[in-house]
Design a protein around this motif. Sequence first.
Motif, PDB file in Angstrom:
ATOM      1  N   ASN A 148       0.854  -1.184   0.000  1.00 49.25           N
ATOM      2  CA  ASN A 148       0.000   0.000   0.000  1.00 49.25           C
ATOM      3  C   ASN A 148       0.894   1.240   0.000  1.00 49.25           C
ATOM      4  OD1 ASN A 148      -3.170   0.454   0.638  1.00 49.25           O
ATOM      5  ND2 ASN A 148      -1.961   2.163   1.423  1.00 49.25           N
ATOM      6  N   LYS A 149       0.735   2.075  -1.022  1.00 48.33           N
ATOM      7  CA  LYS A 149       1.634   3.219  -1.194  1.00 48.33           C
ATOM      8  C   LYS A 149       0.834   4.507  -1.344  1.00 48.33           C
ATOM      9  CE  LYS A 149       5.364   5.616  -2.453  1.00 48.33           C
ATOM     10  NZ  LYS A 149       6.440   5.963  -1.494  1.00 48.33           N
ATOM     11  N   LYS A 150       1.138   5.488  -0.521  1.00 49.48           N
ATOM     12  CA  LYS A 150       0.592   6.820  -0.697  1.00 49.48           C
ATOM     13  C   LYS A 150       1.540   7.574  -1.625  1.00 49.48           C
ATOM     14  CE  LYS A 150      -1.338  10.788   1.772  1.00 49.48           C
ATOM     15  NZ  LYS A 150      -1.580  11.427   3.087  1.00 49.48           N
ATOM     16  N   VAL A 151       1.200   7.569  -2.919  1.00 45.84           N
ATOM     17  CA  VAL A 151       2.092   8.145  -3.919  1.00 45.84           C
ATOM     18  C   VAL A 151       2.240   9.637  -3.726  1.00 45.84           C
ATOM     19  CG1 VAL A 151       2.504   8.389  -6.396  1.00 45.84           C
ATOM     20  CG2 VAL A 151       1.393   6.317  -5.516  1.00 45.84           C
ATOM     21  N   SER A 152       1.115  10.314  -3.443  1.00 53.63           N
ATOM     22  CA  SER A 152       1.118  11.750  -3.177  1.00 53.63           C
ATOM     23  C   SER A 152      -0.099  12.056  -2.314  1.00 53.63           C
ATOM     24  CB  SER A 152       1.052  12.538  -4.497  1.00 53.63           C
ATOM     25  OG  SER A 152      -0.207  12.367  -5.122  1.00 53.63           O
ATOM     26  N   SER A 153      -0.295  13.338  -2.035  1.00 54.99           N
ATOM     27  CA  SER A 153      -1.448  13.717  -1.219  1.00 54.99           C
ATOM     28  C   SER A 153      -2.767  13.430  -1.929  1.00 54.99           C
ATOM     29  CB  SER A 153      -1.365  15.201  -0.862  1.00 54.99           C
ATOM     30  OG  SER A 153      -1.369  15.999  -2.041  1.00 54.99           O
ATOM     31  N   LYS A 154      -2.716  13.186  -3.253  1.00 52.57           N
ATOM     32  CA  LYS A 154      -3.941  12.946  -4.022  1.00 52.57           C
ATOM     33  C   LYS A 154      -4.026  11.547  -4.623  1.00 52.57           C
ATOM     34  CE  LYS A 154      -4.622  17.797  -5.345  1.00 52.57           C
ATOM     35  NZ  LYS A 154      -4.856  18.728  -6.474  1.00 52.57           N
ATOM     36  N   HIS A 155      -3.019  10.725  -4.381  1.00 51.74           N
ATOM     37  CA  HIS A 155      -2.999   9.414  -5.041  1.00 51.74           C
ATOM     38  C   HIS A 155      -2.486   8.347  -4.074  1.00 51.74           C
ATOM     39  CE1 HIS A 155      -1.158   6.681  -8.388  1.00 51.74           C
ATOM     40  NE2 HIS A 155      -2.241   6.152  -7.851  1.00 51.74           N
ATOM     41  N   ALA A 156      -3.312   7.294  -3.881  1.00 49.97           N
ATOM     42  CA  ALA A 156      -2.906   6.124  -3.097  1.00 49.97           C
ATOM     43  C   ALA A 156      -3.140   4.881  -3.937  1.00 49.97           C
ATOM     44  CB  ALA A 156      -3.689   6.044  -1.798  1.00 49.97           C
ATOM     45  N   ASN A 157      -2.224   3.910  -3.819  1.00 49.67           N
ATOM     46  CA  ASN A 157      -2.313   2.700  -4.629  1.00 49.67           C
ATOM     47  C   ASN A 157      -2.107   1.464  -3.758  1.00 49.67           C
ATOM     48  OD1 ASN A 157      -0.551   0.464  -6.222  1.00 49.67           O
ATOM     49  ND2 ASN A 157      -2.056   1.393  -7.608  1.00 49.67           N
ATOM     50  N   ARG A 158      -2.851   0.416  -4.094  1.00 52.73           N
ATOM     51  CA  ARG A 158      -2.646  -0.883  -3.453  1.00 52.73           C
ATOM     52  C   ARG A 158      -2.503  -1.928  -4.555  1.00 52.73           C
ATOM     53  NH1 ARG A 158      -6.341  -3.107   1.396  1.00 52.73           N
ATOM     54  NH2 ARG A 158      -5.155  -1.414   2.393  1.00 52.73           N
ATOM     55  N   THR A 159      -1.415  -2.686  -4.524  1.00 54.71           N
ATOM     56  CA  THR A 159      -1.147  -3.715  -5.519  1.00 54.71           C
ATOM     57  C   THR A 159      -0.769  -4.998  -4.787  1.00 54.71           C
ATOM     58  OG1 THR A 159      -0.376  -2.099  -7.150  1.00 54.71           O
ATOM     59  CG2 THR A 159       0.329  -4.384  -7.456  1.00 54.71           C
ATOM     60  N   GLY A 160      -1.365  -6.108  -5.233  1.00 55.79           N
ATOM     61  CA  GLY A 160      -1.103  -7.338  -4.501  1.00 55.79           C
ATOM     62  C   GLY A 160      -1.305  -8.589  -5.328  1.00 55.79           C
ATOM     63  N   VAL A 161      -0.982  -9.717  -4.701  1.00 59.22           N
ATOM     64  CA  VAL A 161      -1.135 -11.024  -5.315  1.00 59.22           C
ATOM     65  C   VAL A 161      -1.625 -12.003  -4.251  1.00 59.22           C
ATOM     66  CG1 VAL A 161       1.273 -11.635  -4.856  1.00 59.22           C
ATOM     67  CG2 VAL A 161       0.024 -12.823  -6.666  1.00 59.22           C
ATOM     68  N   SER A 162      -2.434 -12.970  -4.695  1.00 49.63           N
ATOM     69  CA  SER A 162      -2.941 -14.000  -3.792  1.00 49.63           C
ATOM     70  C   SER A 162      -2.850 -15.349  -4.499  1.00 49.63           C
ATOM     71  CB  SER A 162      -4.390 -13.712  -3.397  1.00 49.63           C
ATOM     72  OG  SER A 162      -4.925 -14.771  -2.622  1.00 49.63           O
ATOM     73  N   VAL A 163      -2.278 -16.326  -3.814  1.00 47.13           N
ATOM     74  CA  VAL A 163      -2.192 -17.686  -4.340  1.00 47.13           C
ATOM     75  C   VAL A 163      -2.945 -18.599  -3.379  1.00 47.13           C
ATOM     76  CG1 VAL A 163      -0.680 -19.576  -5.017  1.00 47.13           C
ATOM     77  CG2 VAL A 163       0.049 -17.199  -5.384  1.00 47.13           C
ATOM     78  N   ARG A 164      -3.996 -19.229  -3.891  1.00 47.26           N
ATOM     79  CA  ARG A 164      -4.814 -20.115  -3.066  1.00 47.26           C
ATOM     80  C   ARG A 164      -4.712 -21.545  -3.596  1.00 47.26           C
ATOM     81  NH1 ARG A 164     -11.421 -20.321  -3.087  1.00 47.26           N
ATOM     82  NH2 ARG A 164     -11.661 -22.076  -1.640  1.00 47.26           N
ATOM     83  N   GLY A 165      -4.056 -22.397  -2.830  1.00 44.29           N
ATOM     84  CA  GLY A 165      -3.988 -23.814  -3.178  1.00 44.29           C
ATOM     85  C   GLY A 165      -5.192 -24.534  -2.609  1.00 44.29           C
TER      86      GLY A 165
END
Length: 523
Positions: free
Chosen positions: A160-177
């Motif tokens: 989870n990254k607060k890129v700037s005061s106007k932009h936040a991003n969440r990037t992820g991956v999930s592996v379910r066996g």
Amino acid sequence: LIGLDASSEGPFKKGGQSSYLFNYRYATLSLIGPFLPENARGVKYQDLSFKLNFPTKKAGTFSVWGIGLLDGSGSKIKYDSSEWTYASAKEGSTIKQYMGAAGLSHKYFINPTTYIKTILAATLSGIDLSTNQLNSSAVAVPKNKIFLINKDYTLTSFINKKVSSKHANRTGVSVRGMGYDMDLEQSLLPGTPLQPVIKTSGISALITTYSNSSIDIADGLKMNIGINTQWFTLNKHYTVEPRLGFKKLIAANQSIALAYGLHSRLERLNYYFNKDLATGQENINKNLDFSKAHHLVAGYDWNISELLHFKTEIYYQQLFNIPVIADSSFSILNMQNDWFFAQKLQNTGLGRNYGIDLTLEKYLSRGYYYMVTASLFNSEYTGGDRIWHSTRYNRNYLFNFLAGKEWRTGSNKQNAFSVNIRFSYQGGDHYSPVNEQASAAAREAIFDETNAFRNQLPSSFIAHFTTSYKINKKHIAQEFAFKMLNITGQKDFSGFEYNLFTNHVDKREDLIFVPNLSYRVEF
């Protein structure tokens, strides 16, 4: 009256940062059996859950959590022939269900604007069910059995990254066996040996990746944009799902929103491995694709005052790739718990849901609160016949009213007497007409599937009531409560069954009225 509930939470030591929480419940419905249908009186369950939290100065925060449960129920065979009104009276079953899950999560701040969270979890769940029925000689013989174990292993991580005061991003991956061990068997005719419907074991995986950004693109205007992908290793099917939404402040206390998303889902694993009992072909649905739906939602939100809130949403869902049976009105959208389903499916079905939801909520103040909700909707589908029908769950409307009042008592007004009530009024489920002639010939309920879900059950009115009295002292609080579920005596529809005495199909309805007296102590 129906069980025991115990819980505790707090720090491991006074002034420490690490903490714990656990909860245990045990319940049985046998004490209120006279108020319940016969097949529900043997229900009992217990579960335990916990979470341990360990913050550190430099390595982040670690959490360990878990939950486990055991459920049991069943029914007994009636050996007295005068009680054989329905074929189900000649059947008895035992059902055991269990589930356990445990996980470890870790949250670490890389810097003040960025953190990464990782979760590793394992889940074990299973069902052990066996059903016996009386044959023509009144001897109990096996009808079916289910032995099912699922083992899930999940690794999820996102940044989870607060890129700037106007932009936040969440990037992820999930592996379910998804590990599985399935043994489902059924007798095709009374007294004949059990035939395997599914007998398999193995492991598959669902891999998900996603990225989502929240961006303030103008004063009072926010955009959420993202993409989600899924890949099912069992049959190599994948899906790419875009998401986009906007929210606009039109006044200090009002906003409007518009959102679109493509969503998908897998079916139960056992449906991918079923066997065609007529031809003997194995894994006839292994190549099923994801069921998918376009979602479009428009909303309006209004904080009328600090204590009064109103919101409404209009939505439309266009479903596609739905599993259906060729040249049939069947769709998996209407599927209930049918463990022994053994038909060939294809992803050619459609569906559509559209409607409006409204909510008016008054928060607790001056000792009272209330909430009013209304839903008006329509739900339709096409099967393999490509004809539009109502779905089973197309109730068309649902209205709820929830309200409560609290009075302070005692010398210092430290105690509380409260009354809460909820009313629900909703349309009935849809069902297919009974084919009386075919039912009489088969001596079981047979439906006219060419007019699938044409009929609708009557509307229902249900009310629940709770009253309680809480006594607060310096180090202890005690609460006495009395609850009544379904005080209006609304019957619950449980299906159709052929009456062996009258040679007609009866509509089965059960009255479920649940009273419960409880005592709670906190210290």
